[in-house]
Design a protein around this motif. Structure first.
Motif, PDB file in Angstrom:
ATOM      1  N   ARG A 100       1.908   1.136  22.787  1.00 19.24           N
ATOM      2  CA  ARG A 100       3.195   1.492  23.388  1.00 19.24           C
ATOM      3  C   ARG A 100       3.973   0.232  23.768  1.00 19.24           C
ATOM      4  NH1 ARG A 100       3.032   3.383  29.340  1.00 19.24           N
ATOM      5  NH2 ARG A 100       3.045   1.128  29.500  1.00 19.24           N
ATOM      6  N   VAL A 195       4.896   8.914   9.350  1.00 20.57           N
ATOM      7  CA  VAL A 195       3.762   8.233   9.958  1.00 20.57           C
ATOM      8  C   VAL A 195       3.725   6.772   9.537  1.00 20.57           C
ATOM      9  CG1 VAL A 195       1.234   8.343  10.218  1.00 20.57           C
ATOM     10  CG2 VAL A 195       2.527  10.438   9.827  1.00 20.57           C
ATOM     11  N   VAL A 196       3.275   5.913  10.457  1.00 21.66           N
ATOM     12  CA  VAL A 196       3.073   4.495  10.140  1.00 21.66           C
ATOM     13  C   VAL A 196       1.593   4.148  10.317  1.00 21.66           C
ATOM     14  CG1 VAL A 196       5.448   3.886  10.784  1.00 21.66           C
ATOM     15  CG2 VAL A 196       3.608   3.731  12.492  1.00 21.66           C
ATOM     16  N   ASN A 197       1.249   2.905  10.097  1.00 23.75           N
ATOM     17  CA  ASN A 197      -0.158   2.484  10.126  1.00 23.75           C
ATOM     18  C   ASN A 197      -0.775   2.615  11.531  1.00 23.75           C
ATOM     19  OD1 ASN A 197      -2.596   1.493   9.188  1.00 23.75           O
ATOM     20  ND2 ASN A 197      -1.821  -0.520   8.607  1.00 23.75           N
ATOM     21  N   ILE A 198      -2.079   2.641  11.569  1.00 22.17           N
ATOM     22  CA  ILE A 198      -2.848   2.741  12.801  1.00 22.17           C
ATOM     23  C   ILE A 198      -2.466   1.607  13.759  1.00 22.17           C
ATOM     24  CG2 ILE A 198      -5.212   2.655  13.700  1.00 22.17           C
ATOM     25  CD1 ILE A 198      -6.042   3.773  10.855  1.00 22.17           C
ATOM     26  N   ASN A 200       0.287   0.686  14.815  1.00 18.97           N
ATOM     27  CA  ASN A 200       1.476  -0.067  14.429  1.00 18.97           C
ATOM     28  C   ASN A 200       2.707   0.354  15.242  1.00 18.97           C
ATOM     29  OD1 ASN A 200       3.251  -1.724  13.140  1.00 18.97           O
ATOM     30  ND2 ASN A 200       3.146  -0.700  11.149  1.00 18.97           N
ATOM     31  N   PHE A 202       4.855  -1.613  16.437  1.00 17.00           N
ATOM     32  CA  PHE A 202       5.967  -2.395  15.910  1.00 17.00           C
ATOM     33  C   PHE A 202       6.691  -1.657  14.784  1.00 17.00           C
ATOM     34  CE2 PHE A 202       7.107  -4.972  12.211  1.00 17.00           C
ATOM     35  CZ  PHE A 202       8.234  -5.598  12.713  1.00 17.00           C
TER      36      PHE A 202
ATOM     37  N   VAL G 186       0.948   3.237   3.754  1.00 25.83           N
ATOM     38  CA  VAL G 186       0.777   3.089   5.201  1.00 25.83           C
ATOM     39  C   VAL G 186       0.423   1.644   5.557  1.00 25.83           C
ATOM     40  CG1 VAL G 186      -0.733   3.735   7.115  1.00 25.83           C
ATOM     41  CG2 VAL G 186       0.244   5.512   5.684  1.00 25.83           C
ATOM     42  N   VAL G 195       5.749   7.176   6.218  1.00 22.75           N
ATOM     43  CA  VAL G 195       5.095   7.857   5.114  1.00 22.75           C
ATOM     44  C   VAL G 195       4.870   9.330   5.459  1.00 22.75           C
ATOM     45  CG1 VAL G 195       3.063   7.793   3.593  1.00 22.75           C
ATOM     46  CG2 VAL G 195       3.940   5.685   4.589  1.00 22.75           C
TER      47      VAL G 195
ATOM     48  N   TYR H 172      -4.847  -4.280   8.497  1.00 25.59           N
ATOM     49  CA  TYR H 172      -5.562  -3.562   9.546  1.00 25.59           C
ATOM     50  C   TYR H 172      -5.406  -2.071   9.274  1.00 25.59           C
ATOM     51  CZ  TYR H 172      -0.897  -2.976  11.443  1.00 25.59           C
ATOM     52  OH  TYR H 172       0.417  -2.662  11.583  1.00 25.59           O
TER      53      TYR H 172
END
Lengths: 222, 222, 222, 222, 222, 222, 222, 222
Positions: A100, A195-198, A200, A202, G186, G195, H172
């Protein structure tokens, strides 16, 4: 190795924001060199995923920045404010705070108005629902959730604005270091969510800023 | 091959319910033979995962049963009613109907009082919440959900009774034929929830029946 | 950050038990603050997954608790005893002790009568079978098993009561840090078994307590 | 393409048994050609994984063989009997019959004495235990099990002889088409067990035959 | 916690060898207590997966044992020699030494005659083939291989005796900590091979000892 | 939809070979249109992964091509011969024939000299080794192997030339439709090997042709 | 079963668009019933993932709709046009057409101005770059890509507007039915991209419409 | 254990280059012994994956080598220069430097002419395209990329020479420690690319050297 990174000065022109430095895997010397190149031209810089030791070294050489230890971000200056809308960052628990904070710092640096709603989980849905109006007033909602990532589906069903979901590695066992909430969020039955990366924070905020900027630009062209 | 299956007559004594026949991978002849062994002793039989063709053949030979095509169950007679409590089966969408029906048929055969709540998804949370009292009155809640499986976490946060979660293979892509909601449910942030195999409506209801029977037995011992 | 966690005071009313604090990812200061909020109202608190260093700090400030180093639990007071039934916690080996202890501490705090059966593995089935009566007398059986997790299937075939299975990360290689026994338990051929997350002794016992409480409540309503 | 397969005539000399033909992916013409090469030299042939249509065509041309539709094996002649010991094939349910039959046909062709024990599952452990002596008298035990594959661990804990475990794709959902019992068997807490590929009844029996032949040869050298 | 482990004294009778202690996850005190129970009755003990620190403590209290630091095994006494046959342990590289040593120590303690062949990899196949006779003279071959695990297929194609394959976690990236060679060995095109868990040198040798003992027993019964 | 595909006429100039059409997912009409665009300019065309029905339709309209049903390739004309070197395609079994044929057809169309070596598996290593000279004379070796994919490691250890490995989906169970040999080949202990997608005979040969063309071009520049 | 689906009439109010019907797993009768409920109130309806047979039946009863066989969408009426901005749908190849068509139909129904750019892949980057201006003029870019999904990263680096990436199951082998491009997208190194699920052209466009509507609303509030 | 490694002196003859030592899992003493065997015969040695501590010890005993801390390589002497062509190593970011350096050191030792192009990512495609001529002049291009690995597809579409792709564990979450770019590269839509293991800079360059040597040898034979 310090001169290996070629700063992408054209990026602000091309993508709307100057190059942002991903600190992981870079030495403090490399980071200092990059900031030295960026500041004269852009008068601002954002470094993400930078640990406290490196940040301290960087601040020793270029002191006018500010480090947020939870977010692991180092900021210098900031972009012009985006005049329309605001982003609401919703997170489930204290363990998601680093993600966050990364989102919040990024948003402020990019010129967004950012609000937060914390400690609202699906297992205590009333607390979330009691703030339905706040959710519905936001221009964009970023939902940060680990464990099984169910929070984002609930939020997406409550609002008419885009929801950007950030899975986190908070949890254990079947959470698979965030892969489970990532797949769950992508499989969600709720429309209007991407959705974005784990972890993430930013990335989600970067896209939120793009959306607000688009609104501002379209509004002006009108 | 018809005499390969040795009926476990002691099972009712040992586990509280007679052996239930898993129809998948058995021929109709094998199933008929097993029912012929079970009925004289137990006066009831439940066959799960039996397709319509096989069920028709079985009913041709042993006509007093009833086939539910959605549930893919064939029932003969039923167990004594369990006197305390009731099970609520909550399911999200029409695609989950086969799993719900398997649960309902199983519960009725095992002697449970079964209620259903359908078409309540996390993406329209108000519809679920408007039935909060119904949820909270149930002795046990079985939640059937595909996609990302978020519904079970929300329900588990609303009730004080055990929640048994059934992930389903409803969905596509990142749903991974039900593995994603399975892992998500197991990772859930909500306490008081346990999980059975993908699409296993039978298994969830079997455990629910055990729980109600336990309550009835403990109550009598009192 | 200490005031980020909003204690869910309504939870006891809603779910039957007060909020339980998951210690992982929280600082000792955060935990102390939460306990300070909980104790005046609930006169009890349970903190799980809290390491020894943090627990020592918390006990320094709020000394009337008790820390179990194997379980990694910190308890203050306890819930009212649940009057009916008891839970049997079965575990295979000494490596599963932390998970068993977490289950036992949780159960006692929630007011359950808890018994244990240890060092019974499927590779020495006679030892398990020699205690068949103890297994069959339990109201609920929690089976904790790592490696391939086969123990829970055997137990579920022996008892008429619900079996709650806890896969553990004990093992190596193909155990996949507990994913293999998790999937194996979920795939089990035995009816009457449901599964919680890897190493989640807390979660299994929480549901066991719900079941006993249901029995007690239904019994009273009678 | 019919002459692409070069029969490995030296194999009997090198590995103790003549080349065995894996039927999947070969046309009936290819199989016929291979048998025509094998029979004059070895006076026997075993074809595995051959479907009924192809087998019928092959038998039309080379009629002295025998097809087992459950096993999907086609046999011509057989190897010399192995004089010592016998193999016990244990399987859990009727759905595992094809794998068991493949094992049995392979064993008989290789000259082993083969016995079977069927319909013994871990969920009804007494039935297995009542045949403990039969288990313990076997020279080698092949355990065929799907679902979670727990049966092999229990058997391995009961006998002093080698256990060869065959996971099967019987099951659904978390069974992952046999990957779960494969990983579970490999992770087993029981010593004296090794594992072959999913549904590979042939492979387990082949190794069993090697073991008995080793015993016979060592015994003669004595 | 020291008296939680109940030694399985009947195991030697039941399975042919006394209980062997898996050291991982046990304290040195627990191990000492178990040895104290085992030695008076069996006059021998094998502890596997015990690190040097714990072994030193154990030896301080019960000094007549011998520790092998590469194998991480601690042995006291040994079983009676098995009179027939011998086991050949083949390993590819120096990184696999710990697994090989565990196998060798286990075999010697169990009374097997053990030979080793080292540093033979598939990438230099001539070195392996130059020792073909040694391979073919072995009663059983244990093949230990990491990376892609191809060695076991080649060896199984060269010998008529059982091959027990041990995948290892040696490698990186796509080796997936041994899962890749495990799956590769299980998928092998070579007949007469079965597989144990990753790095499980103990398990492979245990089964090898069972096989030799079977041969010895059958030979005597003759 | 027929005019959606824009032929990349510049590709021959840029990458050395004209655009090759991947037939899967294209209608016969689309393919015909593309060939009609390609032929006037390049006087040749290669279509891969085209099934027999579509190929027949295409040949009906543009008859001067040739279809290989095993390879599922349709060829018109061919590229200029590459003057140096040759490619050897090694495959293990008859089930791998489609992949081998795709490679061979591709190579011939691209102007390579192509040889094949078939039915050489690691389980019968002598047959491979008896052709060592043929292997060592090749400029490039393409190894096609399913099951566990071990063949490529053995070949790469025997030759000084580049080995291109093609995993195939031949096998079952732990083969995971080719993922296991893919990961195994990538993890290989042998140097001088790189890997393409599962069943991608085309891709391996395309790179082989690039390598021979490089050699020819460098040789001329000399 | 036809009355199981409760139409969520409040959804348009809550989320900005009326409920959209996911056709998969619903019978034509169920779909007809839902449309009959929706049309009187909303005067429009969108059904996605509906096959041709079902659509024909539905159109037989409610003829004023239009079916797109490639998109598998059935539309009645459409939402009010969104006055600002437009969405550009970029797709790599002809195999991705169904996903693109689903996106386009969804966008038009939701009132978006939609443009398309087709047959631009990373393997022929010049074709993409020659349309850079078109890319940069779009308000939002939806990138649809299978195989390895690299196209979205390149596009995201070229534009200042949000990129919504849709992985597709186009490809084979290591594509893992779309899981590989999903994970790749992702993981992308490009900022400003989020995504949705595999083949979910609908979901990406739904969020794009939300974004344009946000811009329109914010612009009006100004 | 020091004499366990048998140096493969024949390898240079067989494969074109002397044995190269993989340092991981070997002690410095073992490495010193191997170098002592190699140097007198080959007058050169390359040790990869050797950490600084071990390298220092080795250099203390055999000082004429050179250690590259980023590459983790230790080199003694070098092979004869390969007279034709050159290899271009393209890498995306500073985090990939260790893999690039391993490739460069390996190439120089093997006698290749090596050039590098750094800091070119797909998210800033212009920087890559501005060096198109450099890319197209290379005889072979090695592309090193983490995150989603998209760079290699773009490069392969730009050049006519072989592209060897090296996925890295840089990234990551969904990067899965390099498994995602590995699968993505293997799934690539670009022709003329093959893939090596994660972070395997050595392996890619080894094959590049083989290719150049092939060109040189074929050119001489002409």
């Amino acid at each position: 190795m310090s001169n290996e990174h070629h700063v992408d000065f054209d990026r602000e022109n091309r993508t709307g924001f100057p190059e942002i430095i991903y600190g992981e895997g870079k030495t403090s010397t490399q980071i200092i060199n990059i900031i030295h190149e960026l500041l004269p031209r852009h008068h601002k810089a954002l470094i993400t995923r930078i640990d406290e030791t490196k940040a301290t070294e960087v601040l020793h050489h270029i002191p006018e920045g500010r480090y947020n230890v939870a977010a692991r971000t180092l900021v210098y200056g900031q972009c012009d404010p985006i005049e329309l809308g605001h982003v609401l960052v919703v997170s489930a628990g204290t363990s998601d705070v680093p993600v966050r904070e990364e989102a919040v710092e990024t948003g402020q640096w990019l010129g967004c108005r950012v609000e937060t709603m914390t400690d609202v989980g699906v297992a205590g849905i009333d607390r979330l629902l009691s703030q339905k109006e706040t959710l519905q007033n936001a221009s964009i909602v970023i939902v940060i959730a680990g464990m099984e990532g169910a929070l984002s589906s609930v939020v997406a069903g409550l609002v008419k604005r885009p929801v950007l979901a950030v899975p986190t590695s908070v949890g254990y066992g079947a959470n698979l270091e965030g892969i489970t909430p990532l797949l769950a969020m992508v499989s969600s039955c709720a429309s209007g969510m991407s959705v974005v990366n784990i972890n993430n924070g930013f990335g989600a905020m970067y896209q939120a800023a793009q959306i607000l900027k688009l609104a501002a630009d379209l509004s002006e062209e009108r």
